[in-house]
Design a protein around this motif. Structure first.
Motif, PDB file in Angstrom:
ATOM      1  N   ASP A 113       0.815  -1.216   0.000  1.00  0.00           N
ATOM      2  CA  ASP A 113       0.000   0.000   0.000  1.00  0.00           C
ATOM      3  C   ASP A 113       0.846   1.262   0.000  1.00  0.00           C
ATOM      4  O   ASP A 113       0.591   2.192  -0.782  1.00  0.00           O
ATOM      5  CB  ASP A 113      -0.940  -0.015   1.214  1.00  0.00           C
ATOM      6  N   ALA A 131      -3.507  -3.581  -3.841  1.00  0.00           N
ATOM      7  CA  ALA A 131      -3.044  -2.252  -3.420  1.00  0.00           C
ATOM      8  C   ALA A 131      -3.295  -1.217  -4.503  1.00  0.00           C
ATOM      9  O   ALA A 131      -3.671  -0.066  -4.209  1.00  0.00           O
ATOM     10  CB  ALA A 131      -1.553  -2.320  -3.076  1.00  0.00           C
ATOM     11  N   HIS A 153      -5.490   2.299  -4.172  1.00  0.00           N
ATOM     12  CA  HIS A 153      -4.797   3.586  -4.162  1.00  0.00           C
ATOM     13  C   HIS A 153      -4.482   4.158  -5.543  1.00  0.00           C
ATOM     14  O   HIS A 153      -4.030   5.301  -5.635  1.00  0.00           O
ATOM     15  CB  HIS A 153      -3.483   3.455  -3.385  1.00  0.00           C
TER      16      HIS A 153
END
Length: 483
Positions: free
Chosen positions: A381, A407, A411
């Motif tokens: 992350d 991840a 994001h």
């Protein structure tokens, strides 16, 4: 679990029963050295393959006993264990040794104790990433100063071979892993550097605190300089905790303007504000950023650390410049392969963890990222958050690619992702073709996997070779048969 008061004197090993844990680059020289000192040597090694049998055949004519497929019990009569770096402190052999009161040395500890009275000083480097590059830069700088030196240690050159060899050296550039430092309590370097700290090998050390403490051993007993990373306060904390010689100084390196007793960068010039007459007002020019190959931010940091150690040893500024200009990085470390249709293809297969990949990703503005492999317990992350604005697209390969994909979904949801569900020999070629499809002129296709390679390749070198071959096929218009 290290050697203690009961450890035998290295000059009195004749007739002693010594067990060497492991073969390989470290174990074979250790067994030879110990046998040369008159010890009765037994080597234990958990694996029993063709390479191990070849090494056993090399050692047995010397009177060394080799037990392959063995390594859980202490051979009868053992008075000392000398271990190669990979064996965990929690290995059954070491637990049994602790219970029996048998001391344990690493191969570096043995080399340190075997040094002669006129032995060259050690300039030592550790860190999660950048060790090998920094040590090779340091050796190049020392050579440019006219000094007899060698890049040794975890870099693949046994310290025992160097210590016991006939070559006269002025000073050694020594790469040390956390494994080696764990088993080397007597080591006292001239000067040492911790380049950075990030979670790695925690399965071996047991915790981040234990990992950091082992890295920090490189500062113990330093005579002239403890070099730390200003951008990584944990490295400075290790300096503060170290017991050093009187007068030893803390020397920082930074990519910004240096403070007193620091090395840094001013208007694309690498400068020394530590080893100058007036640290308040002076800074010595050392080299230009363009002298660093490649001039990526993390590599400039490596160059500054190498320069700090070299200057601690007293080399002139011109040697720093000349050494950096002469240095050529090892393969698979931010290595520019070629350009195809205005797109740069860069091989950083050595980026086997998130910390290394973050440094690599930070060196380019628009990136198509090839990533994935064995995550070794890592999470992605923070890495994705840091790199998200630079990503033009991502191609995922390897066993743990789902962790990176998840991840990215959290994001960087707008970034196109190609998930290649294959681990055959043509997977890398397919990844390069997909990356080329996503890239635009001016972009960089960067293979910085952030993962280990062993799910698909023998090692990171083979992975990098496969990437480079696929890029050259792309450049020539060749299409592999398994497309």
């Amino acid at each position: 679990m290290t050697s203690g008061a009961a450890s035998p004197d290295v000059s009195d090993l004749a007739g002693r029963q010594v067990t060497v844990a492991g073969l390989g680059v470290s174990g074979v020289p250790a067994a030879r050295a110990l046998r040369g000192l008159g010890a009765s040597v037994t080597v234990v090694n958990g694996s029993d393959g063709e390479p191990q049998r070849a090494q056993a055949a090399e050692l047995e004519p010397l009177g060394i006993t080799v037990r392959l497929g063995d390594g859980e019990t202490v051979p009868d009569g053992t008075e000392l264990i000398v271990t190669t770096p990979g064996w965990k402190p929690t290995s059954p052999l070491f637990l049994a040794a602790a219970e029996a009161g048998v001391p344990i040395w690493g191969d570096v500890e043995l080399a340190w104790r075997l040094r002669g009275k006129d032995a060259p000083p050690w300039l030592a480097v550790t860190g999660t990433n950048g060790k090998t590059t920094t040590v090779r830069m340091l050796a190049a700088i020392l050579e440019a100063a006219g000094l007899r030196t060698a890049a040794v240690g975890n870099i693949g050159v046994s310290l025992l071979d160097i210590v016991l060899g006939d070559e006269p050296y002025d000073v050694l550039a020594v790469e040390l892993s956390s494994y080696q430092l764990h088993w080397a309590p007597s080591l006292r370097a001239h000067s040492g550097a911790v380049l950075n700290l990030a979670p790695d090998h925690l399965d071996w050390h047991g915790s981040m605190a234990a990992y950091a403490a082992d890295k920090g051993r490189i500062y113990e007993g330093n005579q002239v300089a403890c070099v730390y990373n200003v951008a990584d306060p944990a490295t400075e904390d290790l300096v503060r905790a170290a017991d050093v010689e009187e007068g030893c100084r803390a020397i920082g390196f930074t990519l910004g303007t240096p403070g007193r007793s620091q090395f840094g960068v001013v208007e694309d010039i690498l400068v020394d504000r530590a080893f100058v007459t007036d640290r308040q007002k002076q800074a010595q020019e050392l080299a230009e950023v363009s002298d660093v190959n490649p001039p990526a931010p993390h590599n400039i940091a490596n160059a500054l650390a190498a320069a700090a150690l070299a200057r601690a040893y007293g080399v002139p500024p011109t040697a720093v410049r000349d050494g950096l200009r002469a240095f050529r990085p090892d393969p698979h470390r931010v290595e520019h392969v070629t350009d195809v249709d205005g797109v740069a293809y860069v091989d950083d297969s050595k980026a086997t963890n998130t910390h290394a990949a973050e440094a690599s990703l930070g060196a380019y503005e628009h990136i198509v990222w090839i990533a994935g492999g064995l995550a070794k317990g890592a999470t992605f992350d923070e890495l994705v958050l840091t790199a998200a604005k630079r990503l033009r697209g991502v191609v995922l390969i390897g066993a743990d690619r789902a962790l990176i994909r998840e991840a990215l979904a959290r994001h960087a949801a707008d970034v196109p992702v190609v998930d290649l569900d294959r681990t055959d020999t043509g997977a890398m070629a397919a990844a390069v073709r997909e990356a080329a499809r996503l890239a635009r002129p001016g972009d960089t296709v960067l293979m910085a996997p952030a993962c280990a390679s062993m799910d698909m390749f023998t090692n990171y070198n083979k992975r990098g070779d496969a990437f480079a071959a696929a890029v050259h096929d792309l450049a020539s218009g060749r299409v592999p048969d398994d497309q």
